[in-house]
Design an enzyme around this catalytic site. Structure first.
Site, PDB file in Angstrom:
ATOM      1  N   PRO A   2       0.807  -1.217   0.000  1.00 28.58           N
ATOM      2  CG  PRO A   2      -0.070  -1.059   2.155  1.00 28.58           C
ATOM      3  CD  PRO A   2       0.692  -1.959   1.248  1.00 28.58           C
ATOM      4  CD  GLU A   3       4.301   2.559  -3.477  1.00 24.92           C
ATOM      5  OE1 GLU A   3       4.461   3.642  -4.044  1.00 24.92           O
ATOM      6  OE2 GLU A   3       4.899   1.522  -3.828  1.00 24.92           O
ATOM      7  CE  LYS A  61       4.431   5.297   1.130  1.00 30.95           C
ATOM      8  NZ  LYS A  61       5.798   4.731   1.218  1.00 30.95           N
ATOM      9  CG  HIS A  96      -1.910 -13.245   8.730  1.00 32.74           C
ATOM     10  ND1 HIS A  96      -1.031 -13.972   9.504  1.00 32.74           N
ATOM     11  CD2 HIS A  96      -1.874 -13.785   7.506  1.00 32.74           C
ATOM     12  CE1 HIS A  96      -0.479 -14.915   8.746  1.00 32.74           C
ATOM     13  NE2 HIS A  96      -0.977 -14.820   7.524  1.00 32.74           N
ATOM     14  NE  ARG A 119       4.962  -9.467   3.691  1.00 28.99           N
ATOM     15  CZ  ARG A 119       5.388  -9.283   2.439  1.00 28.99           C
ATOM     16  NH1 ARG A 119       6.645  -8.969   2.226  1.00 28.99           N
ATOM     17  NH2 ARG A 119       4.578  -9.385   1.438  1.00 28.99           N
ATOM     18  NE  ARG A 175      18.198  15.305   2.101  1.00 24.84           N
ATOM     19  CZ  ARG A 175      17.142  14.743   2.670  1.00 24.84           C
ATOM     20  NH1 ARG A 175      16.070  15.472   2.944  1.00 24.84           N
ATOM     21  NH2 ARG A 175      17.142  13.473   2.984  1.00 24.84           N
ATOM     22  NE  ARG A 285      12.324  -0.474   0.856  1.00 23.53           N
ATOM     23  CZ  ARG A 285      12.640   0.399   1.786  1.00 23.53           C
ATOM     24  NH1 ARG A 285      13.415   1.408   1.497  1.00 23.53           N
ATOM     25  NH2 ARG A 285      12.178   0.266   2.995  1.00 23.53           N
TER      26      ARG A 285
END
Length: 297
Positions: A2-3, A61, A96, A119, A175, A285
């Site tokens: 989920p984003e 999120k 779950h 998870r 940045r 990732r």
DNA sequence: AGAGCTCCCTGTAAGC
DNA sequence: TGCTTACAGGGAGCTC
């Protein structure tokens, strides 16, 4: 995973069922779902029980449900695998399932809200609401200018009317890290995860390892526009309507999978130029990109 | 302050 | 066939 678009589908699916409802009972089945909650599982159950939900709000999120007359809210984060499901009262326990609310809505009657999370990276918590520094609404789904303290460090998301474009440009210009890392920094811009980061970088033809500060203003804007476009499209394809009889609010991704251009397409031809999409390791990732369209500068 | 890393967790799938 | 390992990844929290 989920984003922003998936979380918004969950928020929009929950809103008609929970806003205005009263939580009659709260059962914590697994305390690991409360890692962000300051108190004990018993204190969570006690504080939530009897509460009435005033809104279903979202920033990036994060979801939150303000509790009537308390300056407190239940904060929810789905993590990687979290779902919030609407079920009939007394529905069997999901595999779950971590937390369940039994609610009563003035129009829809009794419902159960299940927090299910394989998870266990997701969590619920009760938290204080604090005023937003810019005075704008805290996020989607609320007109109140407050945000949970746990969410206060999270930047507004690009679909938020109060999103600060100037700050986005300034942060990127300052940045030096890889642009993909910066896109995933929820304090810079929220709602973007690994999938939509790769998709937006592909659409904007920017190599994920490009230093953020090296991007021109035009490139930064092209990237931001790409983020908005891909998320808007995903949201439109994932929109679901509320069913008063039996509501299935499902947080899992996948409905947008057929539209993906980069993520998960390793070895498949780029739809722009035919060059095979490559995958490289990126801070525990993966990044997927077109080595021809997204040249490293 | 920014950069970059680890850790938390479980199910699936690939590899030997 | 059965075991082991890699992998998926959001965000807090840590060190330098």
């Amino acid at each position: 995973m989920p984003e922003l678009p998936e979380v918004e589908v969950v928020r929009a699916g929950l809103a008609p069922a929970v806003v205005g409802a009263r939580i009659e009972a709260c059962t914590v089945l697994d305390a690991r779902a409360l890692t962000r909650h300051a108190g004990s599982p018993a204190s969570f159950e006690q504080e939530v029980t009897g509460g009435s939900i005033d809104a279903a709000a979202r920033r990036g999120k994060f979801l939150w449900f303000p509790l009537r007359g308390s300056d407190r809210a239940v904060v929810a984060h789905l993590g990687m695998s979290g779902q919030m499901l609407l079920r009939e009262p007394g529905a069997p326990t999901e595999r779950h399932e971590r937390i369940r609310w039994d609610i009563v809505h003035p129009e829809h009657g009794e419902l159960s809200v299940l927090f299910v999370d394989q998870r266990t990276f997701g969590s619920l918590a009760v938290d204080d609401l604090a005023p937003t520094p810019d005075g704008a609404a805290g996020g989607w789904g609320t007109e109140t200018a407050t945000v949970p303290t746990q969410v206060s460090h999270i930047a507004r998301d690009p679909l938020d009317p109060a999103f600060d474009q100037g700050r986005f440009h300034a942060d990127l210009a300052r940045r030096t890290s890889a642009i993909k890392r910066i896109l995933l920094d929820q304090a810079v811009v929220s709602g973007i995860g690994n999938i939509y980061a790769d998709e937006a970088l592909w659409a904007a033809r920017i190599h994920p390892e490009t230093s953020a500060a090296s991007l021109s203003r035009v490139a930064r804007q092209r990237l931001l526009d790409a983020v908005v476009a891909v998320m808007t499209k995903a949201l439109a394809e994932g929109g679901t309507s509320f069913d008063a009889q039996y509501v299935n609010v499902n947080g899992q991704a996948g409905y947008f999978a057929h539209s993906l251009e980069a993520y998960g397409r390793t070895g498949s031809p780029c739809t722009r130029c035919g060059t095979p999409i490559v995958r490289v390791a990126f801070t525990n990732r993966s990044s997927h990109y077109c080595p021809r369209c997204q040249r490293r500068r």
